[in-house]
Design a protein around this motif. Sequence first.
Motif, PDB file in Angstrom:
ATOM      1  N   THR A 117       0.960 -18.407   7.524  1.00  9.29           N
ATOM      2  CA  THR A 117      -0.087 -18.849   8.746  1.00  9.29           C
ATOM      3  C   THR A 117       0.203 -20.279   9.026  1.00  9.29           C
ATOM      4  O   THR A 117       0.119 -20.632  10.112  1.00  9.29           O
ATOM      5  CB  THR A 117      -1.156 -18.283   8.128  1.00  9.29           C
ATOM      6  OG1 THR A 117      -1.327 -17.067   8.019  1.00  9.29           O
ATOM      7  CG2 THR A 117      -2.412 -18.599   9.583  1.00  9.29           C
ATOM      8  N   SER A 118       0.030 -21.030   7.871  1.00  6.75           N
ATOM      9  CA  SER A 118       0.077 -22.676   8.134  1.00  6.75           C
ATOM     10  C   SER A 118       1.316 -23.020   8.757  1.00  6.75           C
ATOM     11  O   SER A 118       1.470 -23.810   9.283  1.00  6.75           O
ATOM     12  CB  SER A 118      -0.561 -23.613   7.065  1.00  6.75           C
ATOM     13  OG  SER A 118       0.448 -23.509   5.960  1.00  6.75           O
TER      14      SER A 118
ATOM     15  N   LYS B  81       1.079  -1.143   0.021  1.00  3.00           N
ATOM     16  CA  LYS B  81      -0.061   0.009  -0.082  1.00  3.00           C
ATOM     17  C   LYS B  81       0.780   1.292  -0.082  1.00  3.00           C
ATOM     18  O   LYS B  81       0.611   2.056  -0.626  1.00  3.00           O
ATOM     19  CB  LYS B  81      -0.788  -0.157   1.059  1.00  3.00           C
ATOM     20  CG  LYS B  81      -2.166  -0.875   1.084  1.00  3.00           C
ATOM     21  CD  LYS B  81      -3.073  -0.957   2.401  1.00  3.00           C
ATOM     22  CE  LYS B  81      -4.073  -1.885   2.062  1.00  3.00           C
ATOM     23  NZ  LYS B  81      -4.947  -1.610   3.399  1.00  3.00           N
TER      24      LYS B  81
ATOM     25  N   GLU C 247       0.675 -15.288   2.570  1.00  2.25           N
ATOM     26  CA  GLU C 247       0.202 -15.060   4.059  1.00  2.25           C
ATOM     27  C   GLU C 247      -0.473 -16.403   4.516  1.00  2.25           C
ATOM     28  O   GLU C 247      -0.373 -16.910   5.583  1.00  2.25           O
ATOM     29  CB  GLU C 247      -0.448 -13.907   4.104  1.00  2.25           C
ATOM     30  CG  GLU C 247      -0.004 -12.523   3.836  1.00  2.25           C
ATOM     31  CD  GLU C 247       1.266 -12.172   4.707  1.00  2.25           C
ATOM     32  OE1 GLU C 247       1.264 -12.918   5.815  1.00  2.25           O
ATOM     33  OE2 GLU C 247       1.794 -10.938   4.683  1.00  2.25           O
ATOM     34  N   ILE C 248      -1.213 -16.906   3.576  1.00  2.00           N
ATOM     35  CA  ILE C 248      -1.857 -18.231   3.816  1.00  2.00           C
ATOM     36  C   ILE C 248      -0.729 -19.289   4.317  1.00  2.00           C
ATOM     37  O   ILE C 248      -0.959 -19.931   5.377  1.00  2.00           O
ATOM     38  CB  ILE C 248      -2.793 -18.684   2.733  1.00  2.00           C
ATOM     39  CG1 ILE C 248      -4.029 -17.947   2.738  1.00  2.00           C
ATOM     40  CG2 ILE C 248      -3.258 -20.094   2.728  1.00  2.00           C
ATOM     41  CD1 ILE C 248      -5.182 -17.991   1.534  1.00  2.00           C
ATOM     42  N   ARG C 249       0.035 -19.187   3.417  1.00  2.00           N
ATOM     43  CA  ARG C 249       1.075 -20.644   3.553  1.00  2.00           C
ATOM     44  C   ARG C 249       2.003 -20.203   4.744  1.00  2.00           C
ATOM     45  O   ARG C 249       2.534 -21.059   5.692  1.00  2.00           O
ATOM     46  CB  ARG C 249       1.907 -20.666   2.298  1.00  2.00           C
ATOM     47  CG  ARG C 249       1.361 -21.400   1.178  1.00  2.00           C
ATOM     48  CD  ARG C 249       2.198 -21.527  -0.084  1.00  2.00           C
ATOM     49  NE  ARG C 249       2.505 -20.428  -0.769  1.00  2.00           N
ATOM     50  CZ  ARG C 249       3.589 -19.802  -0.893  1.00  2.00           C
ATOM     51  NH1 ARG C 249       4.650 -20.262  -0.578  1.00  2.00           N
ATOM     52  NH2 ARG C 249       3.752 -18.643  -1.578  1.00  2.00           N
TER      53      ARG C 249
ATOM     54  N   ARG D  44      -1.589  -8.850  -5.357  1.00  2.00           N
ATOM     55  CA  ARG D  44      -2.780  -8.791  -4.237  1.00  2.00           C
ATOM     56  C   ARG D  44      -2.749 -10.451  -4.195  1.00  2.00           C
ATOM     57  O   ARG D  44      -2.987 -11.069  -2.947  1.00  2.00           O
ATOM     58  CB  ARG D  44      -4.027  -8.319  -4.587  1.00  2.00           C
ATOM     59  CG  ARG D  44      -5.106  -8.490  -3.598  1.00  2.00           C
ATOM     60  CD  ARG D  44      -6.308  -7.592  -3.689  1.00  2.00           C
ATOM     61  NE  ARG D  44      -7.541  -7.616  -3.045  1.00  2.00           N
ATOM     62  CZ  ARG D  44      -8.426  -8.603  -3.092  1.00  2.00           C
ATOM     63  NH1 ARG D  44      -8.144  -9.469  -4.335  1.00  2.00           N
ATOM     64  NH2 ARG D  44      -9.494  -8.686  -2.321  1.00  2.00           N
ATOM     65  N   ASP D  45      -3.144 -11.127  -5.280  1.00  2.00           N
ATOM     66  CA  ASP D  45      -3.042 -12.559  -5.123  1.00  2.00           C
ATOM     67  C   ASP D  45      -1.887 -13.162  -4.571  1.00  2.00           C
ATOM     68  O   ASP D  45      -1.887 -14.354  -3.713  1.00  2.00           O
ATOM     69  CB  ASP D  45      -3.270 -13.005  -6.624  1.00  2.00           C
ATOM     70  CG  ASP D  45      -3.374 -14.715  -6.552  1.00  2.00           C
ATOM     71  OD1 ASP D  45      -4.395 -15.344  -6.291  1.00  2.00           O
ATOM     72  OD2 ASP D  45      -2.151 -15.394  -6.843  1.00  2.00           O
TER      73      ASP D  45
ATOM     74  N   ILE E 288       0.165 -12.064  -2.557  1.00  4.32           N
ATOM     75  CA  ILE E 288       0.510 -11.577  -1.225  1.00  4.32           C
ATOM     76  C   ILE E 288      -0.603 -12.389  -0.455  1.00  4.32           C
ATOM     77  O   ILE E 288       0.100 -13.041   0.598  1.00  4.32           O
ATOM     78  CB  ILE E 288       0.264 -10.255  -0.778  1.00  4.32           C
ATOM     79  CG1 ILE E 288       1.227  -9.151  -1.546  1.00  4.32           C
ATOM     80  CG2 ILE E 288      -0.066  -9.920   0.750  1.00  4.32           C
ATOM     81  CD1 ILE E 288       1.032  -7.855  -1.400  1.00  4.32           C
ATOM     82  N   ALA E 289      -1.778 -12.752  -0.710  1.00  3.09           N
ATOM     83  CA  ALA E 289      -2.566 -13.500  -0.029  1.00  3.09           C
ATOM     84  C   ALA E 289      -2.097 -14.870   0.005  1.00  3.09           C
ATOM     85  O   ALA E 289      -2.217 -15.732   1.015  1.00  3.09           O
ATOM     86  CB  ALA E 289      -4.037 -13.400  -0.531  1.00  3.09           C
ATOM     87  N   ASP E 290      -1.587 -15.666  -1.260  1.00 13.13           N
ATOM     88  CA  ASP E 290      -0.928 -16.925  -1.179  1.00 13.13           C
ATOM     89  C   ASP E 290       0.022 -16.988  -0.529  1.00 13.13           C
ATOM     90  O   ASP E 290       0.209 -17.757   0.593  1.00 13.13           O
ATOM     91  CB  ASP E 290      -0.449 -17.133  -2.786  1.00 13.13           C
ATOM     92  CG  ASP E 290      -0.344 -18.553  -2.889  1.00 13.13           C
ATOM     93  OD1 ASP E 290      -1.015 -19.144  -3.563  1.00 13.13           O
ATOM     94  OD2 ASP E 290       1.076 -19.185  -2.384  1.00 13.13           O
TER      95      ASP E 290
ATOM     96  N   GLY F 278      -9.236   1.469  -0.866  1.00 12.09           N
ATOM     97  CA  GLY F 278      -7.932   1.028  -0.182  1.00 12.09           C
ATOM     98  C   GLY F 278      -7.328  -0.142  -0.329  1.00 12.09           C
ATOM     99  O   GLY F 278      -6.193  -0.594   0.034  1.00 12.09           O
ATOM    100  N   THR F 279      -8.047  -1.173  -1.268  1.00 14.11           N
ATOM    101  CA  THR F 279      -7.369  -2.262  -1.802  1.00 14.11           C
ATOM    102  C   THR F 279      -6.282  -2.104  -2.826  1.00 14.11           C
ATOM    103  O   THR F 279      -6.076  -1.080  -3.398  1.00 14.11           O
ATOM    104  CB  THR F 279      -8.467  -3.221  -2.500  1.00 14.11           C
ATOM    105  OG1 THR F 279      -9.059  -2.427  -3.438  1.00 14.11           O
ATOM    106  CG2 THR F 279      -9.722  -3.503  -1.327  1.00 14.11           C
ATOM    107  N   LEU F 280      -5.450  -3.138  -3.205  1.00 12.01           N
ATOM    108  CA  LEU F 280      -4.335  -3.032  -3.824  1.00 12.01           C
ATOM    109  C   LEU F 280      -4.709  -2.987  -5.303  1.00 12.01           C
ATOM    110  O   LEU F 280      -5.652  -3.835  -5.790  1.00 12.01           O
ATOM    111  CB  LEU F 280      -3.296  -4.079  -3.615  1.00 12.01           C
ATOM    112  CG  LEU F 280      -2.698  -4.236  -2.402  1.00 12.01           C
ATOM    113  CD1 LEU F 280      -2.077  -5.337  -2.231  1.00 12.01           C
ATOM    114  CD2 LEU F 280      -2.074  -3.054  -1.762  1.00 12.01           C
TER     115      LEU F 280
END
Lengths: 356, 402
Positions: free
Chosen positions: B303-304, B275, B299-301, B292-293, B295-297, B284-286
Amino acid sequence: MAVLNEEQEMLRDMAREWATNESPVTEFRKVRASGEPEAFDRDAYSAMAEMGWAGIIIPEEHGGSDFGFMSVGLVVEELGKTLTASPLIATTLAASAIMLGGSDEQKAKWLPKLASGEAIATLAIDEGPHHDPQAIEASVSGGKLTGTKAFVAEAHGADLFVVAAKDGLYLVEKGDGVTLTTRRLTDQRSHADIAFDGAAADKLANGGDDLLDKVLDRARVLTAAEMLGMAQIVFDTTLAYLKQRVQFNQVLSSFQALQHRMADLFADLAQMRSAVEAGLQAVDSGAGVSRAAIVAKAEANRVLHTMSNEGIQLHGGIGMTDEYDIGLYLKRARVLEAAWGTRSYLKNRFATLGGY
Amino acid sequence: MATQLEPEARDSADVFREEVRQFIADKFPEELKGKSVSLSATEGPIKETDAQKAWREAMGERGWGTPTWPKEYGGGGLNRKQAAILNEELARAGAYNPIGGMGVMMFGPTLLEYGSEEQKQEHIPPICRGEIRWCQGYSEPNAGSDLANLQTMAEDKGDHYLVNGQKTWTSGGQWADKCFAIVRTDRSDKHKGISFLLIDMDSPGVEVRPITMISGTSPFCETFFTDVKVPKENLVGEEGQGWTIGKRLLQHERTNLSGAAPGGRAGASLADIAKKYGRTNQDGTLADPVLRDRIADFEIRWTSFLHTARRAVEESKAQGGVSEISSALKKLGTKLGQERAEMTIEIMGLQGLGWEGDNFSPVELQGVRAWLYGKATTIYGGSTEIQNNVIAKRVLGMLDHQ
């Protein structure tokens, strides 16, 4: 494996023993061979209900054991290992919708029947081939629901549908105004399109505006638990195969190129298990459920996808035959990956929840 | 091991907590609040202020810098619960543990297990007081992943060994007082010819040359040994037991390294960085959907992975041994840390590749160095390929490929 309490360990051991002895993959093959659209064994489901599995999340006052999602997840994982076909997940998810959004009367009417196995229920949410809860067109007027639902799992055996309409979730019983069209998918389980034409609908009115989201969180986590069992068994089976198959006068498991691929899959599987167990625990604790559910299903999708492909490749030609079980897991895997959100869908939602 | 010793009898956890609070109130200098300065393995010595010195000595005297080590060697003699209380109270007060470095992380636990009574009495108390810096003499130019191929020779000369050879990647070698090393005492057997030896770095014949890394820093050295005399009493365990002892020490190292991927943890989230450095939509979204995809990918990995690290600890505690997924933590965590560092510099564009100058922020410059240094994480402490061998052979039971 998460650290379990005594009840959970007993439940898991019981499920493992039952699945191994009473419901090995040969039982699924029998269901498949029968060609029945219902695609599960009624006697087997009765046995599961008698062991209390259909009521694991249901409160004791309604005939369940109130053990929670971690507990039912353990059972579902074991059933996933042997590809046991049953409406256990579908019924559990429908029960959770009733628990979250139902009136006292609705709970008293349905939960005991679902817990005992007398009735079977399922979720009917999506209206096309993609998971898209924003695009629901079904509507209710004067207590009558009209619309179509697509690829509803366990629809043939269900007595009750939890149906998403524009303004919330409704209970619809199978009967007048409910027409099923069988959709035979690659996993050869029960799926159907359903046309609702003025079917009597009873709203789950107590769940708040985010009832559907909460139900979908639970659907993602429990589906991921089935996928975890499948990924574990594909890994175990592949490893065992590499240890006995001989080429160039040595077992395949002595080749480093294969060892490192198995080490990668081992690490992936560890991540998948952590994500799925954290999702189940989140549902039980109530903290950060939506994000945990996305992580659980997204990791389950990622790892089972890789695992099922690698399982075939590492088995070689024999893995392409219908006689070997590995292909059955591949076909079931893709159906479950599409259910309640592909990775693309889930990542998009994860970013949205994260405010970016 | 130290942690299994009988805890000192105390009335209750509350009494102990009270004792810790009192100690911190009495001894922790207010001016050090929020400033963590501990003996680091890979950074040079800092000029200790009076307050820092007082705090190190106070903690050292109680043995609380090494809380679970036995009291008779200068440790705290605390059980795990008490050690946890100590950590909580330190954090609550904005205080820190000033005792650290390789002596604490790796060498101390190993010496407590394998050292003689005299060796423990000599070496453990100074570690507990934070007085002595240790470095690791393991790798050699021709013994990296194939560590047992080491050639540094310790020749038996009766009352002492005569050591000749070269070590490399000696972390903090230029600042170390002593070195724990694995050396060859017998050329006839690859593994059984290795011994574990303690060498004074100020002995005649020890020469240290810092190695400049691609990140511009010099945390490692080459260390040369030319006719270095080492007394016989500095042999740990038996002659030929060095490989066993050395491997045990590596277990302590890997436990400590699993999450240690520079740039992989602290600081702003990738989404926040994106951002700041990229364009956003009105809501406010990227604006870049692909980023964006990704980053989400990630962050999910990530987190696990964090779930997995937590699960490994829980399982190890519950079953009273090392969880088998621990073997996967290092390779997972280091790879994700590198991936995060790569994404961070990419998101910043060329502003994220600054080497020096006022027109880069300290965070930007530090990010570049961390990205570069982070490449070491999948190499040191047993490379990812070595971790894969360990998983395949020891966990999965696949046959030795050699």
